[in-house]
Scaffold this motif. Sequence first.
Motif, PDB file in Angstrom:
ATOM      1  N   ILE A  81       0.859  -1.185   0.000  1.00 35.40           N
ATOM      2  CA  ILE A  81       0.000   0.000   0.000  1.00 35.40           C
ATOM      3  C   ILE A  81       0.898   1.238   0.000  1.00 35.40           C
ATOM      4  N   ARG A 111       6.621   0.697   3.551  1.00 37.48           N
ATOM      5  CA  ARG A 111       7.856   0.098   4.050  1.00 37.48           C
ATOM      6  C   ARG A 111       7.744  -1.424   4.151  1.00 37.48           C
ATOM      7  N   VAL A 112       8.872  -2.040   3.862  1.00 32.06           N
ATOM      8  CA  VAL A 112       8.971  -3.490   3.813  1.00 32.06           C
ATOM      9  C   VAL A 112      10.279  -3.848   4.504  1.00 32.06           C
ATOM     10  N   THR A 113      10.294  -4.938   5.255  1.00 31.72           N
ATOM     11  CA  THR A 113      11.565  -5.339   5.853  1.00 31.72           C
ATOM     12  C   THR A 113      12.345  -6.172   4.841  1.00 31.72           C
ATOM     13  N   SER A 166      14.081  -1.713   7.407  1.00 33.05           N
ATOM     14  CA  SER A 166      12.896  -1.165   6.762  1.00 33.05           C
ATOM     15  C   SER A 166      13.310  -0.412   5.504  1.00 33.05           C
ATOM     16  N   GLU A 194       5.282 -10.395   6.753  1.00 33.38           N
ATOM     17  CA  GLU A 194       4.976  -9.029   7.186  1.00 33.38           C
ATOM     18  C   GLU A 194       4.344  -8.232   6.041  1.00 33.38           C
ATOM     19  N   ALA A 210       0.763  -9.343   5.546  1.00 31.29           N
ATOM     20  CA  ALA A 210      -0.101  -8.847   6.627  1.00 31.29           C
ATOM     21  C   ALA A 210      -0.405  -7.365   6.418  1.00 31.29           C
ATOM     22  N   ARG A 211       0.643  -6.592   6.114  1.00 30.59           N
ATOM     23  CA  ARG A 211       0.432  -5.139   5.947  1.00 30.59           C
ATOM     24  C   ARG A 211      -0.472  -4.824   4.756  1.00 30.59           C
ATOM     25  N   GLY A 231      -2.977  -6.337   3.933  1.00 33.33           N
ATOM     26  CA  GLY A 231      -4.370  -6.559   4.324  1.00 33.33           C
ATOM     27  C   GLY A 231      -4.870  -5.584   5.385  1.00 33.33           C
ATOM     28  N   SER A 232      -4.088  -4.533   5.669  1.00 35.40           N
ATOM     29  CA  SER A 232      -4.413  -3.605   6.764  1.00 35.40           C
ATOM     30  C   SER A 232      -5.844  -3.080   6.720  1.00 35.40           C
ATOM     31  N   ASN A 264       6.694  -2.511  12.031  1.00 37.70           N
ATOM     32  CA  ASN A 264       5.949  -2.619  10.778  1.00 37.70           C
ATOM     33  C   ASN A 264       4.633  -3.378  10.963  1.00 37.70           C
ATOM     34  N   SER A 265       4.175  -3.466  12.206  1.00 40.71           N
ATOM     35  CA  SER A 265       2.889  -4.119  12.456  1.00 40.71           C
ATOM     36  C   SER A 265       1.762  -3.288  11.859  1.00 40.71           C
ATOM     37  N   ILE A 266       0.614  -3.934  11.686  1.00 42.51           N
ATOM     38  CA  ILE A 266      -0.559  -3.219  11.165  1.00 42.51           C
ATOM     39  C   ILE A 266      -1.005  -2.207  12.213  1.00 42.51           C
ATOM     40  N   GLY A 267      -1.196  -0.961  11.790  1.00 33.38           N
ATOM     41  CA  GLY A 267      -1.626   0.072  12.727  1.00 33.38           C
ATOM     42  C   GLY A 267      -0.483   0.942  13.221  1.00 33.38           C
ATOM     43  N   ARG A 277      -2.890  10.969   5.416  1.00 33.16           N
ATOM     44  CA  ARG A 277      -4.187  10.309   5.251  1.00 33.16           C
ATOM     45  C   ARG A 277      -5.308  11.230   5.724  1.00 33.16           C
ATOM     46  N   MET A 299      -6.798   4.102  10.455  1.00 33.89           N
ATOM     47  CA  MET A 299      -7.180   3.282  11.604  1.00 33.89           C
ATOM     48  C   MET A 299      -7.724   4.194  12.699  1.00 33.89           C
ATOM     49  N   ASN A 301      -2.790 -11.594  14.342  1.00 37.82           N
ATOM     50  CA  ASN A 301      -3.119 -11.109  13.002  1.00 37.82           C
ATOM     51  C   ASN A 301      -2.167 -10.010  12.542  1.00 37.82           C
ATOM     52  N   GLY A 302      -1.147  -9.720  13.334  1.00 38.50           N
ATOM     53  CA  GLY A 302      -0.164  -8.707  12.946  1.00 38.50           C
ATOM     54  C   GLY A 302      -0.556  -7.290  13.316  1.00 38.50           C
TER      55      GLY A 302
END
Lengths: 281, 465
Positions: free
Chosen positions: A215, A227-229, A234, A253, A256-257, A259-260, B249-252, B262, B278, B349-350
């Motif tokens: 995204i 950002r991507v690891t 990062s 990761e 998962a991101r 699908g935020s 880099n977790s979601i949120g 945003r 979010m 779920n990250g």
Amino acid sequence: MGSQILKKEQLSDSVWRFRLNAPRIAKKRKAGQFIILRPAADSERIPLTIANVDAKEGWIEIIFQVMGRTTMQMRDLNAGDSVADLAGPLGNPTHIENFGRVLCIGGGVGAAPLYPIIKAMFETGNDVTSIIGARNKELILLEDEIKASSHRLLIATDDGSYGTKGFVSDVFNALIDAGEKFDAAVVIGPAMMMRATCRLTVAAGIKTYASLNPIMIDGTGMCGCCRVTVGGESRFACVDGPEFDASLIEWDELIARMGSYKDFEKKAREDYHTCKLEGAA
Amino acid sequence: MGINASRIPMKEQDPAVRGKNFEEVPYGYSDDEAKAEASRCLKCKKPLCVDGCPVNVKIPEFIGLIANGDFAAAARKIKETNALPAICGRVCPQEEQCECRCILGKKGDPVAIGNLERFAADREREKGTVDLPAKKSSVNKKVAIVGSGPAGLTCAGELVKNGFDVTVFEALHEAGGVLVYGIPEFRLPKEIVKKEISGLESLGVKIVKDFVVGRTATVDDLFNEEKFDAVFVGSGAGLPSFMKIKGENSIGVYSANEYLTRSNLMKAYVSNPTTPIMKGKRVITVGGGNVAMDSARTALRLGANKSMIVYRRSEVEMPARKAEIHHAKEEGIEFHLLCNPVEIIAGDNGAVTGVKCIRMELGEPDERGRRRPVVIKGSEFTLDCEAVIIAIGNSPNPLIPETTPDLKVSEKHGTIVADESDGRTSKKFVYAGGDIVTGAATVILAMGAGKTAAKSIMADLTGGD
């Protein structure tokens, strides 16, 4: 700047090709680069890889699958209309050199951004094997174009309606089993497909590049959303990528991101659909 | 008659109400309030306040005009040196520039210079008494401005008034830079930014959006193909910094740039937005600057029950303006001071579930004189939350340095090297100013740099100013 749509073409049920008037981008762009566009002034900014260009005629082509509200808005525009905003070319070009034997693997709509890379690899004197996969025959994109720029084109469909029945990874495994060797690979497609395929190519000792599509908002390095690891660090897909060494990417990761916002996106799709129906009634 | 030691306060939206809307916090002065505040000015012979202003606004003169009720003339007076007074009146750190030098401040409140600047600019805009400044005849020189933030707009304004043909290139789909993507509506209404920009356009400044210099065209292309005679780079602070801790880099987890972009640029704060954000019930912002305050206050307005700031030093060291800290506290932002995140915790779920922090104490002063925070061993604790905003600064955007080979860049910071006294870079006819040169700083410093560079451009292209 806005940009006029010169041509609109449906490639499959949900995949479209648009030709946009963009002389500057057409002149500057190199294989692997993308653009950011907004179909209308209230749209999200979405990144799309440039699938084809003609620098002389001053146009670029993008191929996209209708996924959410913004791509629905895009689909509903016609030749002669203009998109509100078009910026690019963005990202770093693909590293093109004469590697020797090169494998180009595209999944689904990923064949579209892969095509200019195949072409550039071919024109640089590489021996190019392309593997293109999709759910069924109807969803195989750019077959003729890719064939013309590959020494060999192999096709896989999930349902076996065309080419080998199975995934691109199955086709790849068969090549390795047959003792074939490759010097480099480029993989583009849905993140799950890239994760599965890159694990195999990397395990086979092939230097693999994956072009990522996280995204993104501004696309110029300002927001850090993409950002991507990579290799424990990062990196921003927009200014450091979009291509990275696949052996170093944290795929889980990334997936998962990506699908935020899936709930939001689902609702936006439904709302847009309802709104269209009501508008038509 | 003695002078009142207290300034006229500016009325503000009730904190309990404003925490739920995006409307501007202060209402501005009425004519009478402005006159009363203006009449507190001592009209010093040698006004120290003017020296404190990066663009040397003629402060006692414009305040004198307000005191006499000549509001339109006051606005014109400010605009002689400051192209964007409605913006500066709102976002300048007056307390450390002009107001801190006011003689009245020794015994009471300094004159509310910022409030008065805002008043003059707003009144002019609202009453429609805006006069376009006089424009000199064309000098037949083309200047490209990279970036439409405060540095670029100021540079463009100075040059166009002096007869230059000016084009501003903006990467995003809206002009204004940090003024539109960064600073929230409740602190700087976007309508004001639009008005200021359309004012420049009516003077003849051309604004080209969706044009990424370094990609769409390089700086060299601007000279060789587009035939510009000079290029000013005011491309801003660029890449957001992260803490490099586990779970980031977790979601949120957002950079402040992303969160604010945003909300502000993509309008995620309106009802039924097209760009998502979010809306955590508990949101943690990491950092102590103005951007951190903007983020935490935005989170509150987006519906957080609990909007928290985590900062590793104490309140005294916070780089944010006092007024912003005060506003944030009034609105109920929770301050967790002297603690620092060590890990961001995510669920299966990250998605973020909390931030693990460690308590700090202040040690010896660092090179900037701020006491260095030191970890208190074994003091870890966790704050639960659904979103985290990292507001710890930016590093320069690499696009222009990477694509302009003969432009000197600071090895340590990645910023463009430019002489701060004239804006000149290592490359002939290329000038730079604002955050791309200084690293993250303030709107008014960027404007000062844009103005300084404009002077050099005029001198270099026409042999005088």
